[in-house]
Design a protein around this motif. Structure first.
Motif, mmCIF file in Angstrom:
data_model
loop_
_atom_site.group_PDB
_atom_site.id
_atom_site.type_symbol
_atom_site.label_atom_id
_atom_site.label_comp_id
_atom_site.label_asym_id
_atom_site.label_seq_id
_atom_site.Cartn_x
_atom_site.Cartn_y
_atom_site.Cartn_z
ATOM 1 N N UNK A 91 0.829 -1.212 0.000
ATOM 2 C CA UNK A 91 0.000 0.000 0.000
ATOM 3 C C UNK A 91 0.864 1.264 0.000
ATOM 4 N N UNK A 92 1.948 1.211 -0.752
ATOM 5 C CA UNK A 92 2.861 2.347 -0.871
ATOM 6 C C UNK A 92 2.387 3.214 -2.039
ATOM 7 N N UNK A 93 1.416 4.086 -1.759
ATOM 8 C CA UNK A 93 0.820 4.892 -2.826
ATOM 9 C C UNK A 93 1.814 5.919 -3.362
ATOM 10 N N UNK A 94 2.666 6.451 -2.471
ATOM 11 C CA UNK A 94 3.691 7.373 -2.937
ATOM 12 C C UNK A 94 4.625 6.709 -3.926
ATOM 13 N N UNK B 205 2.695 6.180 -7.228
ATOM 14 C CA UNK B 205 2.617 7.400 -8.034
ATOM 15 C C UNK B 205 3.956 7.685 -8.714
ATOM 16 N N UNK B 206 5.022 7.511 -7.967
ATOM 17 C CA UNK B 206 6.355 7.759 -8.514
ATOM 18 C C UNK B 206 6.633 6.819 -9.686
ATOM 19 N N UNK B 207 6.270 5.550 -9.525
ATOM 20 C CA UNK B 207 6.496 4.575 -10.595
ATOM 21 C C UNK B 207 5.649 4.901 -11.822
ATOM 22 N N UNK B 208 4.393 5.304 -11.597
ATOM 23 C CA UNK B 208 3.511 5.642 -12.719
ATOM 24 C C UNK B 208 4.028 6.873 -13.460
ATOM 25 N N UNK C 194 2.493 15.337 -11.673
ATOM 26 C CA UNK C 194 1.752 15.222 -10.420
ATOM 27 C C UNK C 194 0.330 15.745 -10.603
ATOM 28 N N UNK C 195 0.204 16.853 -11.318
ATOM 29 C CA UNK C 195 -1.121 17.439 -11.562
ATOM 30 C C UNK C 195 -1.999 16.471 -12.342
ATOM 31 N N UNK C 196 -1.386 15.794 -13.329
ATOM 32 C CA UNK C 196 -2.145 14.853 -14.164
ATOM 33 C C UNK C 196 -2.600 13.651 -13.333
ATOM 34 N N UNK C 197 -1.714 13.147 -12.482
ATOM 35 C CA UNK C 197 -2.083 12.045 -11.600
ATOM 36 C C UNK C 197 -3.218 12.473 -10.671
ATOM 37 N N UNK C 198 -3.075 13.670 -10.093
ATOM 38 C CA UNK C 198 -4.095 14.169 -9.173
ATOM 39 C C UNK C 198 -5.452 14.306 -9.822
ATOM 40 N N UNK C 199 -5.456 14.826 -11.062
ATOM 41 C CA UNK C 199 -6.719 14.992 -11.783
ATOM 42 C C UNK C 199 -7.393 13.646 -12.032
ATOM 43 N N UNK D 107 2.516 15.590 -1.330
ATOM 44 C CA UNK D 107 2.771 15.115 0.034
ATOM 45 C C UNK D 107 2.805 13.592 0.087
ATOM 46 N N UNK D 108 1.969 12.961 -0.710
ATOM 47 C CA UNK D 108 1.996 11.494 -0.779
ATOM 48 C C UNK D 108 3.329 11.023 -1.357
ATOM 49 N N UNK D 109 3.794 11.705 -2.396
ATOM 50 C CA UNK D 109 5.095 11.366 -2.969
ATOM 51 C C UNK D 109 6.216 11.585 -1.955
ATOM 52 N N UNK D 110 5.998 12.514 -1.062
ATOM 53 C CA UNK D 110 6.985 12.800 -0.033
ATOM 54 C C UNK D 110 6.951 11.851 1.143
ATOM 55 N N UNK D 111 6.010 10.922 1.160
ATOM 56 C CA UNK D 111 5.991 9.920 2.217
ATOM 57 C C UNK D 111 4.715 9.832 3.018
ATOM 58 N N UNK D 112 3.732 10.685 2.739
ATOM 59 C CA UNK D 112 2.482 10.620 3.487
ATOM 60 C C UNK D 112 1.753 9.315 3.178
#
Length: 473
Positions: free
Chosen positions: A25-28, A31-34, A42-47, A58-63
């Motif tokens: 469950x390492x979402x950060x 996202x980094x891998x995707x 990041x904006x495209x992933x968020x959208x 923040x998720x990429x940063x470890x949240x």
């Protein structure tokens, strides 16, 4: 456009790193891998997943994300397949969430599999062959997961019949095309047995991609021809998976075997399906996954009985016995071995398919020896391992396996020098092969002999292994 769906190639979800990130469950990390694989911002992933860019950052940063609601939003936004949703700990969308491998087989078989059509299987196979030939990392780095064999096996038994297997492409497909595929399969299988999986593994993948794909995707064939074409393709796909297994490419071997089973189901070729299930059991047991090995062997046996292939049912029994031995269940192993002998005694070999010709008395003896060796019974293991050497000399890799097995048995009996003499024969054959399994058996012997290296014969053998195999592991 940010409002357009984020398109993620299907192969991404079988990427080894992605699978590991989902299981944690390492979402950060996901996202980094995707971002790395797709080039999305990041904006495209968020959208895509309905999160603000700052939150994605923040998720990429470890949240950490623990909310099921947010995880569901992410899975839906990324259009995750059911297998990935399950790895993430979410319920699948198309079949009930009864995926726990620890539950009894009877309960698991009440699950409802994904309703796949033969064209879906075909598209998946074509993508695999293309990605394999082009050495795409997301395919080549696929990791083996025992749970990934559950759904295909379940689908084999319970999926409803799909639409007719026919097509109206530009190229007429006839029996000569199918015969050619089968002849190539026979040739590649002979080379595989004689020289190891690495000798022609890439060649088989290229043949599937360059020669078989056009027949399937641009061919014109009726249902009868279409089923024969899929059957021949499934047989060659199974061989490609077996060769990858022999090279210790276990994740990609699993994908090939899974797709081969789906193609055999679409072709309504139950005999070949049973053989593929047995191969899946073989791999699972080799990797120490005894429980899944037992389940797959039983599935193979039930299928073989349904189509009246007694030799194949006997093979399934010995696969089950080997898995029981790996799990140290002596009673269940003995029962399965007894059933294998009884079934083989009653078998009529005259109608066996060509791809089953390897299963003979020598192969059966080797499996018996493996079982007794795993259970620590050196005397019967030696007897059967010796019998296994009365074999067809064309099976060079198989002879290397059987020699290594007999050497290991001799070592367990307290005969290290005798073990070295036999192991030297295995090493001579292994040095000629491109087989990671053969190398593993010799390297295992080398490690087992290390405590006896004060003996000149043992020391000489250990040195000879390093000279012959170099850095091969």
């Amino acid at each position: 456009m940010l409002t357009d769906p984020l398109r993620i190639p299907a192969d991404v979800w079988s990427d080894r790193v992605v699978c590991e990130l989902l299981s944690r469950r390492d979402i950060g990390g996901l996202f980094c891998r995707l971002i790395r694989l797709t080039g999305a911002s990041q904006t495209r992933i968020g959208a895509a997943v309905g999160l603000e860019q700052g939150y994605v950052s923040r998720v990429l940063g470890g949240r950490k994300i623990t909310s099921i609601e947010v995880l569901e939003r992410i899975a839906k936004g990324l259009d995750m397949p059911d297998e990935s949703r399950v790895a993430l700990g979410l319920a699948p969308t198309r079949w009930p969430c009864h995926h726990d491998m620890a539950r009894p087989a009877e309960q698991r078989q009440s699950d409802t599999p994904v309703d796949r059509r033969w064209r879906d299987d075909l598209r998946a196979a074509v993508r695999l062959w293309e990605g394999d030939v082009n050495r795409r990392d997301m395919i080549r780095q696929t990791a083996f997961a025992s749970s990934s064999y559950t759904l295909p096996a379940l689908r084999w038994f319970t999926a409803p019949s799909g639409p007719p297997v026919n097509a109206s492409g530009r190229r007429t497909v006839g029996q000569p095309d199918i015969d050619t595929i089968r002849e190539m399969s026979a040739t590649y299988r002979r080379l595989d047995n004689q020289y190891g999986g690495g000798h022609v593994r890439d060649t088989v993948a290229r043949y599937l991609h360059q020669e078989v794909t056009p027949l399937l995707t641009d061919g014109q064939y009726d249902t009868r021809t279409g089923r024969s074409l899929l059957s021949a393709t499934a047989e060659l796909t199974q061989l490609a998976g077996w060769q990858a297994y022999d090279l210790a490419e276990h994740g990609i071997a699993q994908r090939y075997l899974t797709l081969a089973l789906d193609l055999a189901r679409a072709a309504d070729d139950a005999g070949l399906g049973a053989e593929i299930l047995a191969a899946m059991s073989h791999q699972a047991t080799y990797l120490g996954q005894a429980a899944i090995g037992i389940d797959l062997a039983r599935a193979a046996r039930q299928t073989a009985r349904r189509v009246g292939l007694a030799v194949l049912a006997a093979e399934a029994y010995v696969m089950e016995a080997h898995a029981h031995a790996t799990a140290r269940d002596e009673g269940a192993c003995a029962t399965a071995l007894h059933q294998a002998e009884r079934t083989l005694d009653r078998a009529d070999r005259s109608g066996n398919p060509q791809w089953l010709s390897y299963f003979d008395e020598a192969y059966l003896s080797a499996k018996f020896a493996h079982c007794f060796h795993a259970l620590g019974k050196a005397s019967p293991a030696e007897r059967f391992a010796s019998r296994s050497l009365n074999m067809d000399e064309r099976y060079v890799r198989g002879k290397a396996f059987n020699l290594a097995l007999l050497a290991s048995v001799q070592l367990r009996r307290g005969e290290p020098e005798r073990a070295c003499t036999i192991a030297a024969e295995a090493l001579t054959l292994t040095a000629q092969l491109r087989s990671s399994r053969a190398v593993r058996y010799v390297r295992d012997l080398q490690a087992q002999l290390a405590p006896h290296r004060t003996r000149p014969v043992v020391r000489q053998f250990i040195t000879r292994v390093d000279t012959a195999l170099g850095t091969r592991r």
